[in-house]
Design an enzyme around this catalytic site. Sequence first.
Site, short mmCIF file in Angstrom:
data_model
loop_
_atom_site.label_atom_id
_atom_site.label_comp_id
_atom_site.label_asym_id
_atom_site.label_seq_id
_atom_site.Cartn_x
_atom_site.Cartn_y
_atom_site.Cartn_z
N GLU A 178 43.69 45.05 31.14
CA GLU A 178 42.43 44.83 31.46
C GLU A 178 41.07 45.95 31.51
OE1 GLU A 178 42.65 43.64 35.53
OE2 GLU A 178 40.66 42.95 35.69
N ASP A 206 33.17 45.03 40.58
CA ASP A 206 33.23 44.71 42.15
C ASP A 206 33.10 45.95 42.87
OD1 ASP A 206 33.94 42.43 40.50
OD2 ASP A 206 35.95 42.16 41.68
C1 DGY Z 1 38.62 39.53 41.53
O1 DGY Z 1 38.87 38.70 42.09
O2 DGY Z 1 38.99 40.53 41.24
C2 DGY Z 1 37.27 39.30 40.71
O3 DGY Z 1 36.72 40.29 40.17
C3 DGY Z 1 36.33 38.36 41.75
O4 DGY Z 1 35.69 37.55 40.76
#
Ligand code: DGY
Length: 421
Positions: A392, A163
């Site tokens: 994570e 992201d």
């Molecule tokens: C989040 O919500 O962090 C995701 O990466 C979007 O899918």
Amino acid sequence: MTATLIDEATRILSLNDLGNYTVPTHGLYPFQWNWDSCLTALGQGHLDEARAWREIETLFEHQWDDGMVPHIVFHKQDEGYFPGPDVWSTGRVVPTSGITQPPVAGFAVARLFQRARDRALAEQKARALLPKVHAWHEWFFRCRDPKGTGLVAVIHPWETGRDNSVDWDEAFERVPTEGVMPFTRRDTQHANPEHRPTQAQYERYIWLVQRFRDLGWDNSRLHDASPFQLVDPGFNGILLRACADLATLAEALGEPAIATAAGARADHGAIALESLWSDARGQYLCLDRVTGQLVDSPSVAGILAAFAPIPRARAAALAQRVRALANGTRFLVPSHDQQDHRFDARRYWRGPVWLIVNYMIADGLAAQGEGEVAAQITRSSLELIHDSGFAEYYDPLDGTPCGGASFTWTAAMVIEFLKAA
Ligand code: DGY
């Protein structure tokens, strides 16, 4: 150590298992995510093959008519996540997001098939999934490579899964924020805000969602209408590997038309991938399709391309990159080069280590004759889990666990590392 890690990983898979799909972690990600599920199925396959097939089947039950497989399936209401179904407004009976994610399904299906203990079940499941996965790949080349270059663009950072990578910083300068709806983030209530993307990035994520929503999620228009069109070598590496694996699977299942078409995509893409190589960086780089320029950002995407069938010399150079990165961090493989001033050890994809990425890089390098570096990545990954648990992602400098806890795909990768060896 092995038995304890497998026991704990098995416990986490079961904790997050909602029957027909698995949530990445409760709270932070309460729905089904596309590439999470496909990679999770690999771990599940060692424990219960029927359950592993079900994970991927469930995802494909929500494939769009045009072939796209969405990045989130909102199986049930949960106010704890933003942006939820009302923001996406994709108009589906079971709501989904309107963008996609790295297409690991082709690889996962082929791998589950190849090592299946229950051959009859595998043949039945793989035969049913084959045309669906192929339709998704064809959707990519049709809708995300309209000029037929052989490589596809992502139109939203969330599509890559990475992201807030440094790779997007320049392109994000031209994504406006005017007209963005007021919103309250939920992610920062579940995880340390210092480990998550910034508010400024979130505003741009939502601006893009609103833009695509205004275009009715019509995939024949979204690519050209997006100010964000990035050709990511890791994402394309995954797609090309999936095409190559699907060709092999189709051959085994006696489906020559799919085998030929998928094989041709893999071959064309492998040649095109070369245009992303940077001698200066010794790795692949992203291409900004809007400016036509390579993005000078040494992120893990350019190493993840090793997952694709790339030339041996490239694999050797990428193995060298990993060795160089190992000199600067305690744990492999950082998602951004720690020598770059934009590196941030705990901020999501701007530095942290992710086990799924490690797995794919190690798998690709091993297949290209770079077994020593692949083994180094595997060892480092297991040491990290042993020290820091099933998070994570992790700070590559000291192993601090970051983001969500009891994380499904981390657990799945541990099982995969230990049982597939
Ligand atoms: C989040 O919500 O962090 C995701 O990466 C979007 O899918």
